[in-house]
Design a protein around this motif. Structure first.
Motif, PDB file in Angstrom:
ATOM      1  N   ARG A  62      45.579 -14.098 -50.560  1.00  0.00           N
ATOM      2  CA  ARG A  62      44.765 -12.884 -50.465  1.00  0.00           C
ATOM      3  C   ARG A  62      43.484 -12.949 -51.294  1.00  0.00           C
ATOM      4  O   ARG A  62      42.468 -12.357 -50.918  1.00  0.00           O
ATOM      5  N   ARG A  63      43.493 -13.636 -52.419  1.00  0.00           N
ATOM      6  CA  ARG A  63      42.267 -13.713 -53.221  1.00  0.00           C
ATOM      7  C   ARG A  63      41.556 -15.054 -53.097  1.00  0.00           C
ATOM      8  O   ARG A  63      40.415 -15.182 -53.527  1.00  0.00           O
ATOM      9  N   ARG A  64      42.206 -16.015 -52.521  1.00  0.00           N
ATOM     10  CA  ARG A  64      41.544 -17.305 -52.294  1.00  0.00           C
ATOM     11  C   ARG A  64      40.866 -17.330 -50.927  1.00  0.00           C
ATOM     12  O   ARG A  64      39.758 -17.870 -50.806  1.00  0.00           O
ATOM     13  N   ALA A  65      41.503 -16.803 -49.904  1.00  0.00           N
ATOM     14  CA  ALA A  65      40.933 -16.755 -48.552  1.00  0.00           C
ATOM     15  C   ALA A  65      41.366 -15.438 -47.920  1.00  0.00           C
ATOM     16  O   ALA A  65      42.342 -15.397 -47.156  1.00  0.00           O
ATOM     17  N   LEU A  66      40.633 -14.386 -48.239  1.00  0.00           N
ATOM     18  CA  LEU A  66      41.058 -13.041 -47.846  1.00  0.00           C
ATOM     19  C   LEU A  66      41.070 -12.862 -46.334  1.00  0.00           C
ATOM     20  O   LEU A  66      42.018 -12.301 -45.764  1.00  0.00           O
ATOM     21  N   VAL A  97      47.977  -6.847 -48.728  1.00  0.00           N
ATOM     22  CA  VAL A  97      46.714  -7.397 -48.206  1.00  0.00           C
ATOM     23  C   VAL A  97      45.750  -6.271 -47.844  1.00  0.00           C
ATOM     24  O   VAL A  97      44.523  -6.402 -48.029  1.00  0.00           O
ATOM     25  N   THR A  98      46.249  -5.158 -47.339  1.00  0.00           N
ATOM     26  CA  THR A  98      45.374  -4.017 -47.046  1.00  0.00           C
ATOM     27  C   THR A  98      44.733  -3.488 -48.322  1.00  0.00           C
ATOM     28  O   THR A  98      43.529  -3.203 -48.365  1.00  0.00           O
ATOM     29  N   TYR A  99      45.523  -3.361 -49.356  1.00  0.00           N
ATOM     30  CA  TYR A  99      44.970  -2.925 -50.646  1.00  0.00           C
ATOM     31  C   TYR A  99      43.919  -3.912 -51.145  1.00  0.00           C
ATOM     32  O   TYR A  99      42.842  -3.511 -51.636  1.00  0.00           O
ATOM     33  N   THR A 100      44.199  -5.210 -51.026  1.00  0.00           N
ATOM     34  CA  THR A 100      43.256  -6.224 -51.502  1.00  0.00           C
ATOM     35  C   THR A 100      41.937  -6.157 -50.743  1.00  0.00           C
ATOM     36  O   THR A 100      40.852  -6.241 -51.336  1.00  0.00           O
ATOM     37  N   ALA A 101      42.013  -6.004 -49.414  1.00  0.00           N
ATOM     38  CA  ALA A 101      40.791  -5.907 -48.618  1.00  0.00           C
ATOM     39  C   ALA A 101      39.976  -4.680 -48.995  1.00  0.00           C
ATOM     40  O   ALA A 101      38.737  -4.740 -49.111  1.00  0.00           O
ATOM     41  N   ALA A 102      40.647  -3.545 -49.196  1.00  0.00           N
ATOM     42  CA  ALA A 102      39.930  -2.324 -49.571  1.00  0.00           C
ATOM     43  C   ALA A 102      39.353  -2.412 -50.965  1.00  0.00           C
ATOM     44  O   ALA A 102      38.317  -1.806 -51.261  1.00  0.00           O
ATOM     45  N   ALA A 103      40.009  -3.152 -51.873  1.00  0.00           N
ATOM     46  CA  ALA A 103      39.564  -3.219 -53.268  1.00  0.00           C
ATOM     47  C   ALA A 103      38.459  -4.248 -53.479  1.00  0.00           C
ATOM     48  O   ALA A 103      37.634  -4.076 -54.386  1.00  0.00           O
ATOM     49  N   TYR A 104      38.393  -5.294 -52.659  1.00  0.00           N
ATOM     50  CA  TYR A 104      37.465  -6.395 -52.926  1.00  0.00           C
ATOM     51  C   TYR A 104      36.336  -6.507 -51.904  1.00  0.00           C
ATOM     52  O   TYR A 104      35.361  -7.202 -52.174  1.00  0.00           O
ATOM     53  N   LEU A 105      36.464  -5.854 -50.763  1.00  0.00           N
ATOM     54  CA  LEU A 105      35.419  -5.956 -49.746  1.00  0.00           C
ATOM     55  C   LEU A 105      34.567  -4.688 -49.734  1.00  0.00           C
ATOM     56  O   LEU A 105      35.017  -3.626 -50.172  1.00  0.00           O
ATOM     57  N   PRO A 106      33.328  -4.776 -49.222  1.00  0.00           N
ATOM     58  CA  PRO A 106      32.549  -3.552 -49.003  1.00  0.00           C
ATOM     59  C   PRO A 106      33.243  -2.628 -48.004  1.00  0.00           C
ATOM     60  O   PRO A 106      34.218  -3.015 -47.351  1.00  0.00           O
ATOM     61  N   ARG A 108      32.561  -1.202 -44.974  1.00  0.00           N
ATOM     62  CA  ARG A 108      32.702  -1.526 -43.557  1.00  0.00           C
ATOM     63  C   ARG A 108      33.594  -2.734 -43.299  1.00  0.00           C
ATOM     64  O   ARG A 108      34.485  -2.678 -42.441  1.00  0.00           O
ATOM     65  N   PRO A 109      33.412  -3.861 -44.004  1.00  0.00           N
ATOM     66  CA  PRO A 109      34.366  -4.968 -43.802  1.00  0.00           C
ATOM     67  C   PRO A 109      35.799  -4.592 -44.175  1.00  0.00           C
ATOM     68  O   PRO A 109      36.753  -5.061 -43.533  1.00  0.00           O
ATOM     69  N   ALA A 110      35.976  -3.752 -45.184  1.00  0.00           N
ATOM     70  CA  ALA A 110      37.323  -3.327 -45.560  1.00  0.00           C
ATOM     71  C   ALA A 110      37.967  -2.503 -44.448  1.00  0.00           C
ATOM     72  O   ALA A 110      39.159  -2.672 -44.137  1.00  0.00           O
ATOM     73  N   MET A 111      37.177  -1.619 -43.836  1.00  0.00           N
ATOM     74  CA  MET A 111      37.706  -0.840 -42.716  1.00  0.00           C
ATOM     75  C   MET A 111      38.048  -1.740 -41.535  1.00  0.00           C
ATOM     76  O   MET A 111      39.080  -1.565 -40.875  1.00  0.00           O
ATOM     77  N   LEU A 112      37.186  -2.714 -41.255  1.00  0.00           N
ATOM     78  CA  LEU A 112      37.445  -3.647 -40.160  1.00  0.00           C
ATOM     79  C   LEU A 112      38.723  -4.438 -40.410  1.00  0.00           C
ATOM     80  O   LEU A 112      39.545  -4.632 -39.492  1.00  0.00           O
ATOM     81  N   ALA A 113      38.918  -4.910 -41.653  1.00  0.00           N
ATOM     82  CA  ALA A 113      40.128  -5.666 -41.969  1.00  0.00           C
ATOM     83  C   ALA A 113      41.372  -4.796 -41.829  1.00  0.00           C
ATOM     84  O   ALA A 113      42.413  -5.252 -41.323  1.00  0.00           O
ATOM     85  N   THR A 114      41.284  -3.540 -42.264  1.00  0.00           N
ATOM     86  CA  THR A 114      42.429  -2.635 -42.155  1.00  0.00           C
ATOM     87  C   THR A 114      42.803  -2.391 -40.701  1.00  0.00           C
ATOM     88  O   THR A 114      43.985  -2.426 -40.311  1.00  0.00           O
ATOM     89  N   VAL A 115      41.802  -2.147 -39.873  1.00  0.00           N
ATOM     90  CA  VAL A 115      42.061  -1.932 -38.444  1.00  0.00           C
ATOM     91  C   VAL A 115      42.649  -3.186 -37.822  1.00  0.00           C
ATOM     92  O   VAL A 115      43.576  -3.120 -36.988  1.00  0.00           O
ATOM     93  N   ALA A 116      42.146  -4.363 -38.210  1.00  0.00           N
ATOM     94  CA  ALA A 116      42.642  -5.617 -37.633  1.00  0.00           C
ATOM     95  C   ALA A 116      44.104  -5.859 -37.986  1.00  0.00           C
ATOM     96  O   ALA A 116      44.852  -6.462 -37.197  1.00  0.00           O
ATOM     97  N   MET A 117      44.556  -5.391 -39.129  1.00  0.00           N
ATOM     98  CA  MET A 117      45.954  -5.610 -39.530  1.00  0.00           C
ATOM     99  C   MET A 117      46.902  -4.565 -38.959  1.00  0.00           C
ATOM    100  O   MET A 117      48.044  -4.865 -38.610  1.00  0.00           O
ATOM    101  N   TRP A 118      46.453  -3.316 -38.872  1.00  0.00           N
ATOM    102  CA  TRP A 118      47.366  -2.242 -38.491  1.00  0.00           C
ATOM    103  C   TRP A 118      47.289  -1.852 -37.010  1.00  0.00           C
ATOM    104  O   TRP A 118      48.285  -1.422 -36.435  1.00  0.00           O
ATOM    105  N   ALA A 119      46.138  -1.949 -36.407  1.00  0.00           N
ATOM    106  CA  ALA A 119      45.970  -1.457 -35.036  1.00  0.00           C
ATOM    107  C   ALA A 119      46.762  -2.234 -33.988  1.00  0.00           C
ATOM    108  O   ALA A 119      47.335  -1.622 -33.067  1.00  0.00           O
TER     109      ALA A 119
END
Length: 402
Positions: A62-66, A97-106, A108-119
């Motif tokens: 998650r922190r090496r290759a998010l 991983v959702t928490y990591t994406a929201a905490a480390y990404l801007p 819009r990319p954090a929202m995109l990552a969240t949608v990609a994992m949950w949708a």
């Protein structure tokens, strides 16, 4: 064990820490699924363990290759919906991983990552009408509501941490800027106060030296007519000279900065050291010659030091910037002025050379201190030229005698 703890936490290796976290989460997931197999709907515990282990790879990455972790989780969630596989998605990996994406990404990319994992999983649950083998969600609608709320909570917590981290970084930067500003203001105030004190001490020293000059002139003229008065004047000169020397030492202590040495044991260089400078430049590989016209006479030590520093700086610049060239140093002395000229046949300093700029500034300050002039620049036939002229002050007694 202590060495392992030091490697993981004190050295702060994120990848090692995430591997440990993945193992801990895998252990928790296995324990829960083993104790409540019926509630979770676990049919084959060994296959479920393999499935959970594959999912925890995303936690380790998650922190090496998010983004790799995000893609891994997106595909991992779809496995229970494929065919008749009796597997249950524990959800711990996707939460982390959702928490990591929201905490480390801007945002819009954090929202995109969240949608990609949950949708994808939520969409398949809605289309297929089932959630895999799990009996934990008896209805697909409950599955959709629970997953949407989980995704929202994970994303909100991650963004809160990111905002807090940015706020703390902004506060630290503001504090650092305020500290630097305060230090600069303090240094400026100290420098201004030192300049004011230096001006006052300069006036005191100049007054004492003027008095000494007047008394010396009077005592010389009265030496043959009134030896007693001349002796008294000489005693006054002696005391005034000592007072001026004490004030001069105070003046130098005010002007000296903290980075400068407290004192120099070696004598200050002068005209005698110029030949040594030329010899050093020759040994460094730059052909140089020294020509002297006229006799220097009784030059003031400050003038000799200024001529030495000009030659030193000019030869240093020629060695740095002239390239394959030759250098000529010419000293000319007349009864009224001293002239030094350093010419080289090289390419000269390049634009943007700060070191040369500071050196030329130092030359100019030294020459202006003695009322002289400094000219620097390219030569018409190529190369670079430094020319300084310093007038020689003739004492009043010599002017009257002439």
């Amino acid at each position: 064990m202590g060495r392992v703890r030091e490697f993981l936490w004190r050295r702060g290796d994120p990848f090692a820490q995430d591997i440990v976290l993945a193992l801990v989460l895998l252990g928790i997931s296995t324990l829960l699924e083993s104790l409540a197999r019926r509630a979770f709907g676990v049919v084959d515990l060994s296959a479920q363990l393999v499935y959970d282990t594959i999912g925890m790879v995303a936690v380790a990455l998650r922190r090496r290759a998010l983004w790799v972790a995000v893609g891994w989780i997106s595909l991992h969630i779809l496995v229970p919906f494929a065919g008749q596989m009796e597997l249950v998605d524990g959800g711990l990996a996707v939460i982390v991983v959702t928490y990591t994406a929201a905490a480390y990404l801007p945002v819009r990319p954090a929202m995109l990552a969240t949608v990609a994992m949950w949708a994808p999983g939520m969409t398949l649950a809605l289309v297929v009408g089932r959630t895999g083998a799990s009996s934990f969600y008896p209805d697909a609608k409950i599955f959709l509501i629970f997953n949407a709320m989980s995704a929202l909570v994970c994303f909100t917590v991650g963004r809160t941490v990111a905002t807090r981290r940015a706020y703390i970084a902004a506060l630290e930067d503001r504090a650092r800027t305020a500290e630097n500003t305060q230090r600069a203001l303090t240094e400026k105030a100290v420098a201004e106060e030192r300049r004011r004190i230096a001006r006052e001490l300069h006036d005191v020293v100049a007054h004492h030296v003027s008095v000494m000059g007047v008394l010396a002139t009077g005592s010389r003229r009265m030496l043959s007519r009134d030896p007693g008065a001349a002796d008294e004047a000489l005693a006054t000169i002696e005391e005034t000279g000592r007072t001026a020397l004490r004030e001069m030492r105070r003046l130098l202590s005010v002007l000296r900065t903290e980075t400068e040495p407290a004192g120099e044991l070696a004598p200050q260089p002068g005209l005698a050291g110029i030949e040594g400078l030329v010899e050093q430049i020759r040994e460094a590989g730059l052909p140089a010659v020294l020509r002297v016209d006229g006799e220097p006479g009784m030059l003031d030590p400050g003038v000799s030091l200024t001529l030495y520093r000009i030659v030193q700086e000019a030869l240093t610049n020629a060695l740095k910037h002239a390239g394959a060239a030759t250098v000529e140093v010419r000293l000319t002395f007349t009864p009224t002025e001293s002239t030094v000229e350093i010419c080289d046949t090289g390419r000269g300093p390049q634009l943007g050379s700060a070191a040369v700029g500071h050196g030329l500034l130092g030359m100019r300050e030294r020459v202006m201190l003695y009322g002289g002039t400094l000219r620097t620049g390219p030569r018409p036939g190529g190369g670079y030229r430094v020319h300084a002229r310093i007038p020689i002050e003739i004492p009043a007694e010599r002017q009257l005698a002439s």
